[in-house]
Scaffold this active site. Structure first.
Site, PDB file in Angstrom:
ATOM      1  N   GLY A  67      -2.332   2.451  22.080  1.00 55.06           N
ATOM      2  CA  GLY A  67      -2.550   1.682  21.071  1.00 55.06           C
ATOM      3  C   GLY A  67      -1.800   2.112  19.623  1.00 55.06           C
ATOM      4  O   GLY A  67      -1.051   3.011  19.882  1.00 55.06           O
ATOM      5  N   CYS A  94       0.292   7.237  26.496  1.00 53.78           N
ATOM      6  CA  CYS A  94       0.882   6.980  25.120  1.00 53.78           C
ATOM      7  C   CYS A  94      -0.238   7.395  24.213  1.00 53.78           C
ATOM      8  O   CYS A  94      -0.698   8.545  24.231  1.00 53.78           O
ATOM      9  CB  CYS A  94       1.331   5.418  24.960  1.00 53.78           C
ATOM     10  N   TYR A  95      -0.753   6.576  23.381  1.00 49.49           N
ATOM     11  CA  TYR A  95      -1.913   6.874  22.434  1.00 49.49           C
ATOM     12  C   TYR A  95      -3.191   7.761  23.331  1.00 49.49           C
ATOM     13  O   TYR A  95      -3.382   8.617  22.811  1.00 49.49           O
ATOM     14  CB  TYR A  95      -2.302   5.773  21.712  1.00 49.49           C
ATOM     15  N   HIS A 181       4.798   4.669  29.452  1.00 45.41           N
ATOM     16  CA  HIS A 181       4.014   3.598  30.101  1.00 45.41           C
ATOM     17  C   HIS A 181       4.308   3.202  31.305  1.00 45.41           C
ATOM     18  O   HIS A 181       5.345   2.533  31.727  1.00 45.41           O
ATOM     19  CB  HIS A 181       4.140   2.184  29.230  1.00 45.41           C
ATOM     20  N   GLU A 183       2.941   1.372  33.585  1.00 46.54           N
ATOM     21  CA  GLU A 183       2.318   0.011  33.640  1.00 46.54           C
ATOM     22  C   GLU A 183       3.552  -1.078  33.642  1.00 46.54           C
ATOM     23  O   GLU A 183       3.308  -2.030  34.280  1.00 46.54           O
ATOM     24  CB  GLU A 183       1.118  -0.427  33.064  1.00 46.54           C
ATOM     25  N   SER A 235      -7.911 -29.462  35.688  1.00 45.30           N
ATOM     26  CA  SER A 235      -6.932 -29.846  34.583  1.00 45.30           C
ATOM     27  C   SER A 235      -5.478 -30.059  35.861  1.00 45.30           C
ATOM     28  O   SER A 235      -4.509 -30.683  35.413  1.00 45.30           O
ATOM     29  CB  SER A 235      -6.564 -28.731  33.749  1.00 45.30           C
ATOM     30  N   GLY A 236      -5.855 -29.634  37.043  1.00 45.80           N
ATOM     31  CA  GLY A 236      -4.530 -29.672  37.838  1.00 45.80           C
ATOM     32  C   GLY A 236      -3.870 -28.330  37.966  1.00 45.80           C
ATOM     33  O   GLY A 236      -2.983 -28.091  38.645  1.00 45.80           O
ATOM     34  N   GLY A 237      -4.027 -27.553  36.783  1.00 46.42           N
ATOM     35  CA  GLY A 237      -3.589 -26.246  36.664  1.00 46.42           C
ATOM     36  C   GLY A 237      -4.434 -25.267  38.037  1.00 46.42           C
ATOM     37  O   GLY A 237      -5.277 -25.671  38.539  1.00 46.42           O
ATOM     38  N   VAL A 238      -3.514 -24.096  38.048  1.00 49.86           N
ATOM     39  CA  VAL A 238      -3.992 -23.304  39.272  1.00 49.86           C
ATOM     40  C   VAL A 238      -5.549 -22.892  38.786  1.00 49.86           C
ATOM     41  O   VAL A 238      -6.501 -23.052  40.037  1.00 49.86           O
ATOM     42  CB  VAL A 238      -3.298 -21.958  39.273  1.00 49.86           C
ATOM     43  N   ASP A 239      -6.023 -22.409  37.987  1.00 48.44           N
ATOM     44  CA  ASP A 239      -7.384 -22.007  37.912  1.00 48.44           C
ATOM     45  C   ASP A 239      -8.499 -22.983  38.126  1.00 48.44           C
ATOM     46  O   ASP A 239      -9.406 -22.706  38.995  1.00 48.44           O
ATOM     47  CB  ASP A 239      -7.580 -21.469  36.375  1.00 48.44           C
ATOM     48  N   SER A 240      -8.341 -24.229  37.466  1.00 45.09           N
ATOM     49  CA  SER A 240      -9.478 -25.168  37.726  1.00 45.09           C
ATOM     50  C   SER A 240      -9.299 -25.599  39.012  1.00 45.09           C
ATOM     51  O   SER A 240     -10.225 -25.892  39.726  1.00 45.09           O
ATOM     52  CB  SER A 240      -9.330 -26.364  36.712  1.00 45.09           C
ATOM     53  N   SER A 241      -8.001 -25.692  39.528  1.00 48.24           N
ATOM     54  CA  SER A 241      -7.889 -26.188  41.104  1.00 48.24           C
ATOM     55  C   SER A 241      -8.655 -25.119  42.074  1.00 48.24           C
ATOM     56  O   SER A 241      -9.241 -25.636  42.835  1.00 48.24           O
ATOM     57  CB  SER A 241      -6.347 -26.404  41.494  1.00 48.24           C
ATOM     58  N   LYS A 379      -4.547 -13.786  37.186  1.00 51.99           N
ATOM     59  CA  LYS A 379      -3.987 -14.946  37.630  1.00 51.99           C
ATOM     60  C   LYS A 379      -3.428 -14.812  39.064  1.00 51.99           C
ATOM     61  O   LYS A 379      -3.494 -15.722  39.860  1.00 51.99           O
ATOM     62  CB  LYS A 379      -2.679 -14.951  36.637  1.00 51.99           C
TER      63      LYS A 379
END
Ligand code: XMP
Length: 523
Positions: A67, A94-95, A181, A183, A235-241, A379
């Site tokens: 943070g 970190c924080y 970090h 990650e 939309s043809g994007g990955v998520d909606s597909s 994703k």
């Protein structure tokens, strides 16, 4: 109304072992959760002020995020110190590390010459958290304050040349803190450290599997959506597909997909989407060609955020018009994914760009509820779900394409002519990258039509044409990115073809800026 009906979350994640990522406003929180999930352990992010101590007890372990604050600031986020004594293992980053030290009455100091930023050599002691690591390695640091004296019961388990306590541990209470970090990929052994925490300290087994998620979801929606009329914006994007195919497998033609072609897509993209979903998957799909509507709303608009806003709003209007023709809809599906639903613990982070595919919920379509089948997934998990569902590799691994499409790649005012020009240049660039077999070398690559015109010479004549910028980035999270070192030969072929084949372009440049300080898109 949709909001009063709420969002249906029908996933069964209740029985999984979970790690809590307690968000204190750090910029890498999602990365932390993703790294944990990559180990097949389900992680979820919650703002520090929205989780009670009782709720914390349900987790196998907790990670305190970083943070921007200093623990001694009055306004800095804190948590009930009792959390250190409830028997749940904690890793502070970190924080989060400093906060843990503060809670346990250690000493945190601030000295300008002790701040560290960037790749830093860290020396590790023998400890469970560092099992399998060499005695020294590069870690990513980003701090001003540091722990000058670890709290009672804690021992120092790593240091750097400047920082006396780069990591600490109270093994009896299973409490760990790292100043760096783990990650981020710059921390060479970061993955191993998180793996050690999750499996060795928290004793997780690793029961988060995308295959099970997909199968359970299909079964569940088959039952839950039976007999309902379901609508999805594709939309043809990955998520909606992925959402579309998953629900199509569950309920077949009770699902109607509406594909709004806003005229800001890449070359031949609209046809590709139609071909794939209507022909290949046999879905019930409506394509709306709305280019004129969008372009007339965007006429004269040059400001990027205004473009995004107009496109988001118009998208909803077009979608509404189509939905109204279908009559009463029971369920609206959204391809929302986990990063869209995470609440930030910071609350006031600066908006660099308003990233969302659609600008909100339609408010005049009558429907009973919203279903978001990918709400729990990151994703990369959505992509794996897509593969599991048999969606063609080409579609699942498509490079990301922004919701506002080419509107944010035509700098300044958008016209049909500029869009055509950009489409052609972009298609050539993508073709050359593909011809060289380099699609995997870069995570996103595209052309930008800069607003800049410059003098050129063609034959014996002077030209005054547009400058096309080519952009290719290498990244695994899109929060930070390096410009991709594409071979000169590929760039040269793209440049020469673009200036030869696309009328109106007199110059091609390659963008060699990383993110930060630049963003991936130019607008
Ligand atoms: P930036 O430009 O912020 O982009 O570095 C990071 C990633 O987000 C995509 N992007 C968008 N996606 N709507 C979207 O759906 C948007 O308005 C938008 N702006 C940027 C960008 O393509 C990159 O993958």
């Amino acid at each position: 109304m949709p909001n009063s009906q709420g969002i249906t979350n029908t996933q069964n994640i209740d029985n999984l072992e979970k790690i809590l990522v307690l968000d204190f406003g750090g910029q890498y929180n999602q990365l932390i959760a993703r790294r944990v999930r990559e180990q097949h352990v389900y992680a979820e992010i919650k703002p520090y002020d929205k989780v009670t101590l009782e709720q914390v007890k349900e987790y196998k372990g907790v990670i305190f995020t970083g943070g921007p604050n200093s623990v001694y600031d009055e306004s800095s986020p804190h948590y009930d110190p009792a959390i250190l004594n409830i028997g749940v293992p904690i890793l502070g980053i970190c924080y989060g590390d400093q906060l843990m030290a503060y809670m346990a009455q250690g000493e945190i100091s601030s000295a300008e010459d002790s701040s560290e930023y960037g790749k830093t050599n860290v020396y590790f002691e023998n400890d469970l958290l560092f099992e399998g690591l060499p005695s020294e390695s590069v870690c990513w640091m980003s701090h001003n304050d540091f722990i000058s004296a670890p709290p009672k019961g804690f021992k120092t388990i790593a240091h750097t040349d400047k920082c006396p306590c780069a990591a600490m541990a109270d093994e009896s209470r299973r409490l760990y803190g790292v100043q760096f970090h783990p990650e981020v990929t710059h921390t060479v052994y970061g993955k191993q450290i998180l793996e050690n925490f999750v499996f060795k300290v928290c004793k997780c087994k690793g029961d988060w599997k995308i295959e099970n998620f997909v199968e359970n979801s299909i079964e569940k929606y088959k039952e839950y959506l039976a007999g309902k009329k379901v609508l999805l914006a594709l939309s043809g994007g990955v998520d909606s597909s992925v959402a579309a195919v998953m629900l199509h497998k569950a309920i077949g033609n009770d699902l109607t997909c509406v594909f709004v072609d806003h005229g800001l897509l890449r070359k031949n993209e609209g046809d590709f989407v139609e071909q794939t979903f209507r022909r290949q998957f046999g879905m019930n799909m409506i394509r709306v060609n709305a280019e004129d509507r969008f372009l007339s709303k965007l006429k004269g608009v040059t400001e990027p955020e205004q473009k995004r806003k107009i496109i988001g709003e118009e998208f909803i209007r077009v979608f509404e018009d189509e939905a109204k023709k279908l009559g009463k809809i029971n369920v609206l599906v959204q391809g929302t994914i986990y990063p869209d639903v995470i609440e930030s613990g910071k609350g006031d982070s600066a908006v660099i760009k308003s990233h969302h595919n659609v600008g909100g919920l339609p408010d005049v379509i009558s429907f009973d509820e919203i279903v978001e089948p990918l709400r729990e997934l990151f994703k990369d998990e959505v992509r794996r779900a897509g593969e599991q569902l048999g969606i063609p590799h080409e579609l699942v691994w498509r490079q990301p394409f922004p919701g506002p499409g080419l509107a944010v790649r035509v700098i300044g005012e958008i016209t049909k002519e500029k869009l055509e020009l950009l489409r052609d240049a972009d298609a050539i660039f993508r073709e050359e990258v593909a011809n060289a077999g380099l699609e995997k070398m870069t995570n996103q690559y595209f052309a930008v039509l800069t607003g800049l015109r410059s003098v050129g010479v063609m034959g014996d004549a002077r030209t005054y044409g547009y400058t096309i910028a080519l952009r290719a980035v290498t990244t695994d999270d899109f929060m930070t990115a390096e410009w991709t070192r594409l071979p000169y030969e590929v760039l040269e072929r793209a440049s020469s073809r673009i200036t030869n084949e696309v009328a109106g372009v007199s110059r091609v440049v390659y963008d060699i800026t990383s993110k930060p300080p630049a963003t991936v898109e130019w607008e």
